[in-house]
Write an enzyme that holds these catalytic residues in place. Structure first.
Site, PDB file in Angstrom:
ATOM      1  N   TYR A  12     -25.090 -27.466  26.214  1.00 61.84           N
ATOM      2  CA  TYR A  12     -23.744 -27.229  27.257  1.00 61.84           C
ATOM      3  C   TYR A  12     -23.906 -27.986  28.739  1.00 61.84           C
ATOM      4  O   TYR A  12     -21.792 -27.781  29.611  1.00 61.84           O
ATOM      5  CB  TYR A  12     -24.485 -26.043  27.154  1.00 61.84           C
ATOM      6  CG  TYR A  12     -24.531 -24.516  26.635  1.00 61.84           C
ATOM      7  CD1 TYR A  12     -23.306 -24.161  26.126  1.00 61.84           C
ATOM      8  CD2 TYR A  12     -25.869 -24.639  26.029  1.00 61.84           C
ATOM      9  CE1 TYR A  12     -23.460 -22.990  25.014  1.00 61.84           C
ATOM     10  CE2 TYR A  12     -25.384 -23.585  24.746  1.00 61.84           C
ATOM     11  CZ  TYR A  12     -24.692 -22.811  24.747  1.00 61.84           C
ATOM     12  OH  TYR A  12     -24.791 -21.883  23.437  1.00 61.84           O
ATOM     13  N   SER A  14     -17.064 -33.981  32.230  1.00 60.62           N
ATOM     14  CA  SER A  14     -16.597 -32.604  32.483  1.00 60.62           C
ATOM     15  C   SER A  14     -14.914 -32.813  32.807  1.00 60.62           C
ATOM     16  O   SER A  14     -14.476 -33.947  34.207  1.00 60.62           O
ATOM     17  CB  SER A  14     -17.730 -31.969  33.560  1.00 60.62           C
ATOM     18  OG  SER A  14     -17.008 -31.456  33.715  1.00 60.62           O
ATOM     19  N   HIS A  69     -13.873 -30.282  34.169  1.00 63.38           N
ATOM     20  CA  HIS A  69     -14.574 -29.626  35.292  1.00 63.38           C
ATOM     21  C   HIS A  69     -13.815 -30.771  36.173  1.00 63.38           C
ATOM     22  O   HIS A  69     -13.308 -30.088  37.557  1.00 63.38           O
ATOM     23  CB  HIS A  69     -15.762 -28.719  35.737  1.00 63.38           C
ATOM     24  CG  HIS A  69     -16.052 -28.139  34.878  1.00 63.38           C
ATOM     25  ND1 HIS A  69     -14.585 -26.236  35.540  1.00 63.38           N
ATOM     26  CD2 HIS A  69     -16.198 -27.043  33.761  1.00 63.38           C
ATOM     27  CE1 HIS A  69     -15.086 -25.172  34.365  1.00 63.38           C
ATOM     28  NE2 HIS A  69     -16.034 -26.359  33.348  1.00 63.38           N
ATOM     29  N   ASP A  93     -13.795 -22.366  33.654  1.00 63.84           N
ATOM     30  CA  ASP A  93     -15.001 -21.187  33.541  1.00 63.84           C
ATOM     31  C   ASP A  93     -14.312 -19.579  33.672  1.00 63.84           C
ATOM     32  O   ASP A  93     -14.750 -19.480  34.546  1.00 63.84           O
ATOM     33  CB  ASP A  93     -15.899 -21.739  33.293  1.00 63.84           C
ATOM     34  CG  ASP A  93     -16.493 -22.737  32.743  1.00 63.84           C
ATOM     35  OD1 ASP A  93     -15.962 -23.167  31.421  1.00 63.84           O
ATOM     36  OD2 ASP A  93     -17.842 -23.254  33.151  1.00 63.84           O
ATOM     37  N   GLU A 103     -18.478 -22.234  23.130  1.00 61.91           N
ATOM     38  CA  GLU A 103     -18.343 -22.314  24.727  1.00 61.91           C
ATOM     39  C   GLU A 103     -17.272 -21.184  24.825  1.00 61.91           C
ATOM     40  O   GLU A 103     -15.985 -21.875  24.819  1.00 61.91           O
ATOM     41  CB  GLU A 103     -18.093 -23.048  25.664  1.00 61.91           C
ATOM     42  CG  GLU A 103     -19.804 -24.028  25.854  1.00 61.91           C
ATOM     43  CD  GLU A 103     -19.365 -25.343  27.046  1.00 61.91           C
ATOM     44  OE1 GLU A 103     -18.402 -25.350  28.056  1.00 61.91           O
ATOM     45  OE2 GLU A 103     -20.060 -25.103  27.625  1.00 61.91           O
ATOM     46  N   HIS A 151     -14.850 -21.153  28.784  1.00 63.95           N
ATOM     47  CA  HIS A 151     -14.624 -22.553  28.984  1.00 63.95           C
ATOM     48  C   HIS A 151     -12.904 -22.789  28.867  1.00 63.95           C
ATOM     49  O   HIS A 151     -13.031 -23.219  27.723  1.00 63.95           O
ATOM     50  CB  HIS A 151     -14.850 -24.054  29.163  1.00 63.95           C
ATOM     51  CG  HIS A 151     -15.018 -25.181  28.989  1.00 63.95           C
ATOM     52  ND1 HIS A 151     -15.095 -25.569  30.257  1.00 63.95           N
ATOM     53  CD2 HIS A 151     -13.951 -26.532  28.639  1.00 63.95           C
ATOM     54  CE1 HIS A 151     -14.590 -26.865  30.881  1.00 63.95           C
ATOM     55  NE2 HIS A 151     -13.298 -27.193  29.709  1.00 63.95           N
TER      56      HIS A 151
END
Ligand SMILES: [Zn+2]
Length: 166
Positions: free
Chosen positions: A74, A81, A83, A90, A136, A139
């Site tokens: 995860y 990433s 992000h 998320d 996920e 996400h």
């Protein structure tokens, strides 16, 4: 494209960080529109995680390696990433997290409508071999409406498949 196979440098980040979550400005705008539409349907959408720096990602990954190696799929290593780009969020309802999030009103609404606002479910079910990441349901990656509109409504297409990358 950012993934375990396509990594970015430590200095990469959103061009114009916007708002409390430091998202890319187009992403923040689309997210505000999507959140308002959900609210109009009586559904709460809360950001759990927006932009994360390389340094934060490294700390998170290293901690996960130590404390929960069984869940390491995860977690993205630093530079792997989405992000870090400010293009990923998320999302949840502020109460129910991890897999059960998909069955909340928020999860169901997002899975049905996110692609109408430029977002895609980035890590679909049963696509770990392609994405390198386990399912996920929370996400979402901003790709823009002209692309997200071409993704299937069952959220089974991956960005790798869409772009023809491995
Ligand atoms: Zn995420």
């Amino acid at each position: 494209m950012v993934s375990k196979k396509h990594r970015i440098s430590a200095s990469y980040g959103p061009a114009k960080p916007t708002g409390a979550n430091q998202l890319d400005s187009a992403t923040a705008k689309a997210l505000a529109k999507m959140t308002a539409a959900a609210k109009a349907d009586g559904v709460v959408v809360v950001v759990k995680s927006g932009y994360r720096s390389w340094t934060t990602q490294k700390a998170t990954y290293d901690r996960a390696l130590r404390t929960q190696p069984q869940n390491i799929s995860y977690y993205a290593p630093p530079g792997a990433s989405e992000h870090q780009t400010g293009l990923a969020v998320d999302l949840w309802d502020g109460r129910v997290w991890y897999r059960p999030m998909e069955n909340t009103a928020t999860g169901k609404w997002l899975h049905k409508h996110a692609h109408e606002y430029g977002f895609i479910l980035r890590f679909p079910k049963n696509k770990q071999k392609i994405t390198g990441v386990a399912y996920e349901p929370w996400h979402f990656r901003y790709v823009g409406l002209e692309h997200s509109a071409k993704f299937d409504k069952a959220n089974s297409l991956t960005l790798e498949e869409y772009l023809g990358l491995d």
